[in-house]
Write an enzyme that holds these catalytic residues in place. Structure first.
Site, PDB file in Angstrom:
ATOM      1  N   ASP A 104       0.865  -1.177   0.000  1.00 59.76           N
ATOM      2  CA  ASP A 104       0.000   0.000   0.000  1.00 59.76           C
ATOM      3  C   ASP A 104       0.902   1.227   0.000  1.00 59.76           C
ATOM      4  O   ASP A 104       1.762   1.366   0.871  1.00 59.76           O
ATOM      5  CB  ASP A 104      -0.898  -0.009   1.242  1.00 59.76           C
ATOM      6  CG  ASP A 104      -1.963   1.075   1.226  1.00 59.76           C
ATOM      7  OD1 ASP A 104      -2.307   1.566   0.127  1.00 59.76           O
ATOM      8  OD2 ASP A 104      -2.448   1.428   2.306  1.00 59.76           O
ATOM      9  N   ASP A 106       0.532   5.355  -0.208  1.00 58.09           N
ATOM     10  CA  ASP A 106      -0.417   6.465  -0.142  1.00 58.09           C
ATOM     11  C   ASP A 106       0.310   7.805  -0.198  1.00 58.09           C
ATOM     12  O   ASP A 106       1.315   7.992   0.497  1.00 58.09           O
ATOM     13  CB  ASP A 106      -1.228   6.431   1.157  1.00 58.09           C
ATOM     14  CG  ASP A 106      -2.251   5.314   1.193  1.00 58.09           C
ATOM     15  OD1 ASP A 106      -2.757   4.929   0.125  1.00 58.09           O
ATOM     16  OD2 ASP A 106      -2.548   4.827   2.300  1.00 58.09           O
TER      17      ASP A 106
END
Length: 171
Positions: A104, A106
């Site tokens: 992930d 971000d």
């Protein structure tokens, strides 16, 4: 935001599943940082690594998280697209929110910009970062004087306001 006379772009990194090629989450995230470099995003600094409980609480494995300060000639939307390209290359599949994941990446803060986002567009700053120990703690390691671009709240105040049930341990 710290006034250092240079741009400040921060991305969050997280994973809690073994990667089939790169191995344990931390190694996969280190490989993702290397891949960002190959794609023209300069990694200036990386926070210490943390082992963190899933948010919201669940029975999935704990995560490995960090924050990186990067430099790029890309705009925020193009950088977000590049982060998604790296996630895709590493096998990220977007299914249900907050699911366990291989990787992930971000975009947290892009030079203090504020943007509402939209399809293919970055929401800046990241809309849930102020509620997450796994983002704020490593960000504070890199930028102890950082302030939330929208509210002006110091990172120390944001950390103090977090619920106490978000498990986080420095690795």
């Amino acid at each position: 935001m710290e006034n250092t006379g240079r741009s400040r772009v921060f991305i969050a990194l997280g994973a809690n599943l073994e990667h089939p090629i790169h191995g344990p989450p931390r190694r996969a995230l280190e490989a993702a940082l290397e891949e960002l470099g190959r794609r023209g995003i300069v990694v200036r600094r990386v926070s210490p690594w943390y082992r963190t409980a899933p948010v919201p609480a669940s029975d999935q494995p704990w995560y490995v998280n960090a924050v990186a300060e990067v430099a790029t000639d890309l705009g925020a939307d193009a950088l977000l697209a590049r982060l998604h390209e790296v996630e895709d290359a590493f096998g990220r599949v977007r299914t249900v929110p907050n699911a366990a994941r291989l990787i992930d990446l971000d975009l947290l803060d892009f030079n203090g910009e504020i943007a509402a986002g939209g399809p293919g567009r970055a929401i800046l700053p990241h809309p849930r970062m102020e509620n997450r120990a796994f983002v704020l703690r490593p960000l504070a390691d890199l930028a102890p004087n950082w302030r939330h671009p929208r509210t002006g709240t110091s990172i120390q105040a944001l950390l103090a306001a977090l619920p106490t049930d978000q498990g986080i341990e420095r690795l």
